[in-house]
Motif scaffolding. Structure first.
Motif, PDB file in Angstrom:
ATOM      1  N   LEU A 154       0.825  -1.203   0.000  1.00 49.48           N
ATOM      2  CA  LEU A 154       0.000   0.000   0.000  1.00 49.48           C
ATOM      3  C   LEU A 154       0.860   1.253   0.000  1.00 49.48           C
ATOM      4  O   LEU A 154       0.600   2.203  -0.754  1.00 49.48           O
ATOM      5  CB  LEU A 154      -0.929   0.000   1.206  1.00 49.48           C
ATOM      6  CG  LEU A 154      -2.007  -1.083   1.236  1.00 49.48           C
ATOM      7  CD1 LEU A 154      -2.722  -1.080   2.585  1.00 49.48           C
ATOM      8  CD2 LEU A 154      -3.006  -0.904   0.101  1.00 49.48           C
ATOM      9  N   TYR A 169      -5.909   2.877  -3.667  1.00 52.13           N
ATOM     10  CA  TYR A 169      -5.675   2.647  -2.245  1.00 52.13           C
ATOM     11  C   TYR A 169      -5.520   3.976  -1.522  1.00 52.13           C
ATOM     12  O   TYR A 169      -5.063   4.972  -2.082  1.00 52.13           O
ATOM     13  CB  TYR A 169      -4.423   1.794  -2.047  1.00 52.13           C
ATOM     14  CG  TYR A 169      -4.515   0.434  -2.677  1.00 52.13           C
ATOM     15  CD1 TYR A 169      -5.503  -0.469  -2.305  1.00 52.13           C
ATOM     16  CD2 TYR A 169      -3.608   0.042  -3.659  1.00 52.13           C
ATOM     17  CE1 TYR A 169      -5.588  -1.717  -2.881  1.00 52.13           C
ATOM     18  CE2 TYR A 169      -3.680  -1.212  -4.244  1.00 52.13           C
ATOM     19  CZ  TYR A 169      -4.672  -2.086  -3.866  1.00 52.13           C
ATOM     20  OH  TYR A 169      -4.758  -3.325  -4.434  1.00 52.13           O
ATOM     21  N   GLN A 193      -7.127  -4.125   1.594  1.00 54.91           N
ATOM     22  CA  GLN A 193      -6.703  -3.820   0.225  1.00 54.91           C
ATOM     23  C   GLN A 193      -7.895  -3.895  -0.734  1.00 54.91           C
ATOM     24  O   GLN A 193      -7.775  -4.421  -1.839  1.00 54.91           O
ATOM     25  CB  GLN A 193      -5.590  -4.788  -0.200  1.00 54.91           C
ATOM     26  CG  GLN A 193      -4.318  -4.633   0.623  1.00 54.91           C
ATOM     27  CD  GLN A 193      -3.185  -5.508   0.120  1.00 54.91           C
ATOM     28  OE1 GLN A 193      -2.349  -5.090  -0.661  1.00 54.91           O
ATOM     29  NE2 GLN A 193      -3.170  -6.749   0.582  1.00 54.91           N
TER      30      GLN A 193
END
Length: 587
Positions: free
Chosen positions: A360, A378, A388
């Motif tokens: 991420l 994200y 996610q």
């Protein structure tokens, strides 16, 4: 109007000027959050509904109200690679295009719709790029002693092939059927191959733009199976009569030096979003071993196993297929038992596995922003919640939903946890007045893995059949777009509340190496149509063995994948799985 604010910006005069701000409005981790342009930080909303009504819209383009001129150049409608006739190693050439098949299992195709239709959305799906650090010590090339297709001769050229695919997308001047501008690209997982930081850096640079040197370990030369002297691997640079050369594979002086040379990517010229796959989550795409320091030490260390007896390779392969060692404990023992047989390579910290949080953070890094959006779907809220998955606005009337179908408990097949399944239900219900396109890595038939999530051991895991049933309860869902199986397949689904099409696309590591354009249109007759059109990379169909340039290697990447021993020949799918018009009722 949907309760999730659109991120479709005003249509501008030039593609690269369309993204005035690079934020995205997203629903992450089951709560409402807005990503404000430019900083990638999440602003909390009040209550469960998204609080993004004042966010500045950005990162997608509003499709035109009327059809524009079709644009088929560079798509498989115009031409597709085909092998020339002959025995042994087959050379590629340009062949005829693939026609479009109308599929009406979910609704009848009514006459006159071509003149009536308007575009709701148009986007590109990239899937299973599998950018490979071929010199990584944890790779399983040695399984080839038991299974010839366990290693691919083309694997050293994945970066060059991915850059050529980016070049193809950039060359498109509109969607093939409607001529609409393309709103965005979505990668549906297995962006990396071995959960390695090196591969993640290469993937993000290829898509966002920049220079990549697809080499780890010793910067001066290649250290892997292709100069190992082992006959069951293709040795392009030497006179060794390996098993692939016996099948006609060429001798190419300078191949390995060219394969690890710096590559330049222009980056996608439109916004792109990311979906996670099992190879992005777990070492080797199957081992839930992030708590096992042994595998990390081996990944960055100076020993690489390249050869094991066929019987032992077969036993290891069966344990992977049957998921008898999802945590990789016995795999660590296997490597320890073969430590003396491993060869010396140059240690490299860049080969360390990355965690979901690191995945991420890498997407949120401004260095990888490209044309955005920040985080590529994200958000900082995903980091905080350890999730996610997210939702995003494609246009005012179309919602995108990206799922995380990987199972952190191990194995390459997938599933959904209860929390994510409930979030998906809530998101579709709260946006019931919007058409919804769902993205995931796994297909409905490959979500059969229900190993418990080590971080949530009491949470139930849900199969693809359950996910398909949930989507079928919501009349606004029109498509489920995914990959994983490396084969083109399009499947109609009918549920209790509506019907939708599942669109699965072949990989970009196995022949025929394809991506897919999807256009969603309103036929103005009570039906919608999803047009799917496959595209190859921009590399020429014909190869030149003396051309080891970036483009020449991308062409060779395709041809080698055609000839890979043991490679399946059905991955292109049937005509009804390729270029299609998929009709369904408008709800």
């Amino acid at each position: 109007m949907s309760r999730t604010r659109s991120v479709a910006g005003s249509t501008g005069p030039h593609r690269r000027s369309l993204l005035a701000a690079t934020g995205a409005v997203a629903l992450s981790a089951g709560a409402g959050y807005a990503l404000w342009p430019g900083d990638g930080r999440a602003a909390a909303a009040e209550g469960p509904a998204p609080g993004a009504e004042e966010a500045v819209p950005a990162s997608s383009r509003r499709a035109p109200a009327a059809p524009l001129a079709p644009y088929t150049r560079g798509t498989t409608l115009a031409a597709a690679a085909v092998p020339r006739r002959g025995p042994g190693y087959r050379r590629l050439t340009e062949g005829p295009g693939w026609g479009r098949v109308v599929r009406d299992e979910l609704a009848g195709a009514r006459s006159g719709r071509t003149a009536r239709r308007t575009t709701l959305a148009a986007f590109v799906q990239l899937t299973d790029l599998h950018l490979i650090d071929t010199q990584h010590p944890l790779r399983l090339e040695y399984l080839r002693s038991a299974d010839v297709h366990a290693w691919r001769p083309q694997e050293a050229l994945t970066v060059q092939g991915a850059v050529s695919l980016v070049e193809r997308v950039n060359a498109l001047r509109g969607a093939p059927v409607t001529g609409s501008p393309l709103h965005f690209a979505m990668t549906t997982g297995d962006n990396t191959d071995n959960n390695a930081r090196s591969e993640l850096e290469w993937f993000l640079t290829v898509l966002s733009g920049g220079r990549v040197t697809p080499n780890t370990g010793d910067p001066r030369h290649y250290e892997g199976v292709q100069n190992s002297g082992l006959r069951h691997y293709w040795h392009p640079d030497t006179a060794l009569r390996d098993t692939d050369k016996q099948l006609g594979f060429p001798h190419l002086d300078g191949f390995l030096a060219a394969a690890v040379r710096e590559v330049n990517s222009p980056g996608l010229n439109l916004p792109w979003y990311s979906t996670v796959g099992n190879h992005d989550t777990m070492p080797l795409g199957c081992y839930a071993s992030h708590g096992d320091s042994r595998l990390t030490e081996l990944a960055v260390g100076g020993r690489k196993l390249m050869d094991v007896p066929a019987a032992e390779a077969h036993r290891l392969q069966q344990s992977i297929k049957k998921a008898t060692d999802p945590g990789g404990v016995r795999y660590g023992d296997f490597l320890a038992a073969h430590a003396r047989a491993a060869r010396s390579v140059t240690p490299d910290e860049r080969r360390a596995p990355f965690t979901p949080a690191e995945y991420l953070r890498a997407h949120l890094d401004p260095a990888h922003q490209g044309l955005g959006p920040v985080g590529h779907g994200y958000s900082a809220e995903n980091l905080d919640a350890g999730t996610q998955y997210y939702a995003f606005r494609i246009t005012d009337d179309v919602l995108g939903v990206s799922l995380d179908t990987t199972d952190p408990g191990g194995h390459y097949n997938g599933s959904l946890g209860t929390a994510q399944l409930r979030w998906l239900e809530w998101t579709l219900r709260e946006n019931e007045d919007s058409v919804a396109v769902v993205f995931s890595h796994h297909t409905s038939t490959s979500m059969s893995n229900t190993h418990p999530d080590p971080a949530r051991p009491d949470e139930r895991r849900h199969t693809g059949e359950e996910v398909a049933a949930l989507l079928g309860r919501h009349r606004n869902v029109v498509a489920w777009v995914n990959g994983h199986v490396h084969r083109n397949a399009i499947t109609p689904h009918t549920g209790s509340g509506g019907s939708f099409w599942e669109i699965s696309t072949a990989s970009h590591v196995d022949f025929p190496q394809l991506a897919r354009i999807v256009e969603l249109v309103d036929n103005k007759d009570g039906t919608l149509s999803l047009f799917t059109t496959l595209v190859e990379s921009a590399a020429p169909h014909r190869t030149d063995f003396t051309d080891l340039s970036q483009t020449g290697l991308a062409a060779l990447y395709r041809e080698l994948s055609l000839n890979a021993p043991g490679a399946r020949t059905d991955l292109a799918g049937d005509p009804g799985d390729r270029n299609t018009e998929l009709v369904l009722r408008k709800r």
